[in-house]
Design a protein around this motif. Structure first.
Motif, PDB file in Angstrom:
ATOM      1  N   GLY A 108      51.267  47.968  51.298  1.00  0.00           N
ATOM      2  CA  GLY A 108      51.163  48.446  49.926  1.00  0.00           C
ATOM      3  C   GLY A 108      49.713  48.651  49.522  1.00  0.00           C
ATOM      4  N   VAL A 109      49.517  49.202  48.322  1.00  0.00           N
ATOM      5  CA  VAL A 109      48.180  49.434  47.782  1.00  0.00           C
ATOM      6  C   VAL A 109      47.628  48.081  47.322  1.00  0.00           C
ATOM      7  CG1 VAL A 109      46.815  50.691  46.086  1.00  0.00           C
ATOM      8  CG2 VAL A 109      48.858  51.749  47.074  1.00  0.00           C
ATOM      9  N   VAL A 110      46.791  47.481  48.148  1.00  0.00           N
ATOM     10  CA  VAL A 110      46.388  46.092  47.943  1.00  0.00           C
ATOM     11  C   VAL A 110      45.697  45.893  46.595  1.00  0.00           C
ATOM     12  CG1 VAL A 110      45.031  44.177  48.855  1.00  0.00           C
ATOM     13  CG2 VAL A 110      46.224  45.720  50.433  1.00  0.00           C
ATOM     14  N   SER A 111      44.792  46.783  46.220  1.00  0.00           N
ATOM     15  CA  SER A 111      44.058  46.606  44.963  1.00  0.00           C
ATOM     16  C   SER A 111      44.990  46.640  43.760  1.00  0.00           C
ATOM     17  CB  SER A 111      42.974  47.683  44.819  1.00  0.00           C
ATOM     18  OG  SER A 111      43.544  48.978  44.775  1.00  0.00           O
ATOM     19  N   GLU A 112      46.062  47.415  43.821  1.00  0.00           N
ATOM     20  CA  GLU A 112      47.033  47.464  42.731  1.00  0.00           C
ATOM     21  C   GLU A 112      47.878  46.190  42.694  1.00  0.00           C
ATOM     22  OE1 GLU A 112      47.378  49.655  40.295  1.00  0.00           O
ATOM     23  OE2 GLU A 112      45.684  50.833  41.018  1.00  0.00           O
ATOM     24  N   TYR A 113      48.261  45.698  43.866  1.00  0.00           N
ATOM     25  CA  TYR A 113      49.038  44.455  43.926  1.00  0.00           C
ATOM     26  C   TYR A 113      48.232  43.290  43.353  1.00  0.00           C
ATOM     27  CZ  TYR A 113      52.810  46.446  46.730  1.00  0.00           C
ATOM     28  OH  TYR A 113      53.878  47.190  47.149  1.00  0.00           O
ATOM     29  N   LEU A 114      46.928  43.303  43.580  1.00  0.00           N
ATOM     30  CA  LEU A 114      46.092  42.204  43.096  1.00  0.00           C
ATOM     31  C   LEU A 114      45.978  42.197  41.575  1.00  0.00           C
ATOM     32  CD1 LEU A 114      43.242  42.137  45.768  1.00  0.00           C
ATOM     33  CD2 LEU A 114      45.207  40.612  45.557  1.00  0.00           C
ATOM     34  N   LYS A 115      46.275  43.333  40.935  1.00  0.00           N
ATOM     35  CA  LYS A 115      46.308  43.368  39.474  1.00  0.00           C
ATOM     36  C   LYS A 115      47.553  42.668  38.935  1.00  0.00           C
ATOM     37  CE  LYS A 115      43.852  47.791  39.210  1.00  0.00           C
ATOM     38  NZ  LYS A 115      43.971  49.222  38.833  1.00  0.00           N
ATOM     39  N   ILE A 116      48.631  42.714  39.728  1.00  0.00           N
ATOM     40  CA  ILE A 116      49.907  42.115  39.320  1.00  0.00           C
ATOM     41  C   ILE A 116      49.982  40.653  39.749  1.00  0.00           C
ATOM     42  CG2 ILE A 116      52.425  42.298  39.511  1.00  0.00           C
ATOM     43  CD1 ILE A 116      51.973  45.283  40.208  1.00  0.00           C
ATOM     44  N   ILE A 117      49.574  40.395  41.004  1.00  0.00           N
ATOM     45  CA  ILE A 117      49.597  39.037  41.553  1.00  0.00           C
ATOM     46  C   ILE A 117      48.179  38.705  42.003  1.00  0.00           C
ATOM     47  CG2 ILE A 117      50.709  37.487  43.217  1.00  0.00           C
ATOM     48  CD1 ILE A 117      52.940  39.573  43.459  1.00  0.00           C
ATOM     49  N   PRO A 118      47.332  38.259  41.100  1.00  0.00           N
ATOM     50  CA  PRO A 118      45.919  38.074  41.426  1.00  0.00           C
ATOM     51  C   PRO A 118      45.684  36.943  42.427  1.00  0.00           C
ATOM     52  CG  PRO A 118      46.405  37.194  39.247  1.00  0.00           C
ATOM     53  CD  PRO A 118      47.648  37.891  39.710  1.00  0.00           C
ATOM     54  N   LEU A 119      44.716  37.166  43.315  1.00  0.00           N
ATOM     55  CA  LEU A 119      44.258  36.127  44.233  1.00  0.00           C
ATOM     56  C   LEU A 119      42.870  35.678  43.785  1.00  0.00           C
ATOM     57  CD1 LEU A 119      45.184  37.541  47.773  1.00  0.00           C
ATOM     58  CD2 LEU A 119      46.335  35.699  46.534  1.00  0.00           C
ATOM     59  N   ASN A 120      42.517  34.449  44.129  1.00  0.00           N
ATOM     60  CA  ASN A 120      41.155  33.985  43.830  1.00  0.00           C
ATOM     61  C   ASN A 120      40.150  34.640  44.786  1.00  0.00           C
ATOM     62  OD1 ASN A 120      41.421  32.632  46.281  1.00  0.00           O
ATOM     63  ND2 ASN A 120      41.942  30.687  45.306  1.00  0.00           N
ATOM     64  N   ARG A 121      38.902  34.334  44.582  1.00  0.00           N
ATOM     65  CA  ARG A 121      37.838  34.945  45.392  1.00  0.00           C
ATOM     66  C   ARG A 121      38.048  34.657  46.877  1.00  0.00           C
ATOM     67  NH1 ARG A 121      32.876  37.133  45.047  1.00  0.00           N
ATOM     68  NH2 ARG A 121      31.304  36.553  46.592  1.00  0.00           N
ATOM     69  N   TRP A 122      38.502  33.455  47.190  1.00  0.00           N
ATOM     70  CA  TRP A 122      38.780  33.085  48.584  1.00  0.00           C
ATOM     71  C   TRP A 122      39.805  34.033  49.199  1.00  0.00           C
ATOM     72  CZ3 TRP A 122      37.919  30.652  52.994  1.00  0.00           C
ATOM     73  CH2 TRP A 122      38.974  30.216  53.789  1.00  0.00           C
ATOM     74  N   GLY A 123      40.905  34.302  48.477  1.00  0.00           N
ATOM     75  CA  GLY A 123      41.942  35.185  48.991  1.00  0.00           C
ATOM     76  C   GLY A 123      41.447  36.603  49.209  1.00  0.00           C
TER      77      GLY A 123
END
Length: 385
Positions: A131-146
């Motif tokens: 999937g479009v990773v940057s878009e997924y991170l807006k919905i299910i955010p990861l911390n800086r480590w992730g």
């Protein structure tokens, strides 16, 4: 004159592939993996997955390993989990003498690259973000480590496979992938299987047109927009909405249904082993996602000749559907346009038939056989390079 010496003929050993799939719920990614495995001809595969996924792969000719047998039980990016999963991948790869380890979505690319770089796994590593990773991170955010781990997996992989040009653009723009190292291979479906499964009867009585959506009940699928669109349609004609799938948003969807007074007209059917028996009997298929990697369900509905309406979300649908020719694309979140498209299909038999015929033709371009052949060509080339 002495007879010519006969040199022994060397037979090339088959390329050995280990697939890493640490998902806990069966969905489109898992079905795509099955379609790849079933159609490999020149590669010898094995897979490591969770025990609750094992029965889906039982009739496939490949070795199956379970994460639980190696002490890896909960897929996360915590240091303890990362260590356990990477160690499991390393052990299975060594046991199989894998030429290539391929990590598929849901932290698997990170586990596979860690197994090679920190446990000295000898296999080449291919990663495939679906999937479009940057878009997924807006919905299910990861911390800086992730986020750093995602960058690590992209930059340290031997190769990258993605299901659409949109996913490729995202990895290149935001996560350090290169154009040369990233190959787009569209997902394929088993057309014969889908069409055969669709013939199974359903007990649900159909006394009006059906609108169907089949996907995991996740925030990214934007069911609120779907329900708002359906309410407009329901206020104009008698119709029912069938939602097939299970997931974390089930209770939220039920509350929206109640708030909109749609209880009598929306049916949540839950997870279905055979969703195609319902899809084949519907009048319109709708996908309302904020974001997709590809959109297998679009092709599956097309293969059954069911008119498809999808949001023109980042990646996937816009690469499958030609608007107005073999389906319809509407802006993300635009429930008015979605409702208008649904009503147009339900009220115009000629339009419905024209779209259906074009979809059947388009779906033939996304076969499981072609997908697997493309994977084999890429993986064999990488193993031999």
């Amino acid at each position: 004159m002495p007879p010519a010496l006969m040199r022994p003929v060397r037979t090339r050993s088959p390329i050995k592939l280990l697939i890493v799939l640490p998902s806990l719920v069966f969905g489109g990614i898992e079905r795509t993996t099955i379609n790849i495995l079933r159609n490999l001809k020149k590669i010898q595969p094995a897979i490591i997955l969770h025990e609750n996924m094992e029965h889906y792969f039982i009739d496939i000719d490949c070795k199956v390993y379970r994460f639980e047998d190696f002490g890896a039980c909960t897929p996360t990016l915590s240091p303890r989990s990362l260590y356990a999963y990477a160690k499991a991948v390393k052990k299975v790869s060594d046991r199989e003498r894998s030429n290539i380890v391929m990590g598929i979505m849901q932290f698997a690319p990170i586990y596979a690259t860690f197994a090679r770089d920190f446990f000295f796994m000898k296999s080449k590593v291919v990663i495939t973000y679906r999937g479009v990773v940057s878009e997924y991170l807006k919905i299910i955010p990861l911390n800086r480590w992730g986020r750093l781990l995602i960058h690590f997996s992209v930059r340290r992989s031997s190769g990258i496979i993605v299901p659409s040009e949109g996913v490729k653009r995202d990895l290149v723009a935001h996560f350090g992938a290169t154009e040369l190292n990233t190959r787009v291979i569209y997902n394929g479906i088993d057309l014969d299987f889908v069409r055969a499964a669709a013939k199974e009867a359903v007990t649900l009585n159909k006394d009006c047109p059906w609108v169907v959506s089949s996907c995991r009940l996740d925030p990214q699928k934007d069911f609120l927009t779907l329900l708002k669109a359906f309410r407009i349609v329901r206020n104009n004609i008698r119709v029912k909405l069938l939602i097939i799938g299970e997931g974390p948003q089930r209770e939220r969807i039920l509350s929206w249904i109640k708030e909109m007074s749609l209880n009598e007209d929306v049916l949540l059917l839950g997870f279905q082993e055979n969703p195609f028996r319902y899809v084949s009997k519907t009048d319109v298929f709708v996908l309302s996602s904020f974001v997709e990697g590809f959109g297998n369900v679009i092709v599956e509905a097309m293969a059954l000749g069911i008119p498809v309406i999808s949001t023109d979300c980042p990646s996937g649908p816009g690469e499958i559907i030609q608007h107005g020719i073999n389906g319809f694309l509407v802006p993300v979140g635009d429930y008015n346009r979605m409702a208008e498209s649904i009503l147009n299909i339900l009220s115009d038999r000629e339009l419905k038939d024209r779209i259906s015929q074009a979809e059947l033709k388009r779906s033939e371009e996304f076969s499981a056989m072609k997908m697997a052949q493309d994977y084999e060509e890429y993986l064999i080339g990488l193993a031999e390079s």
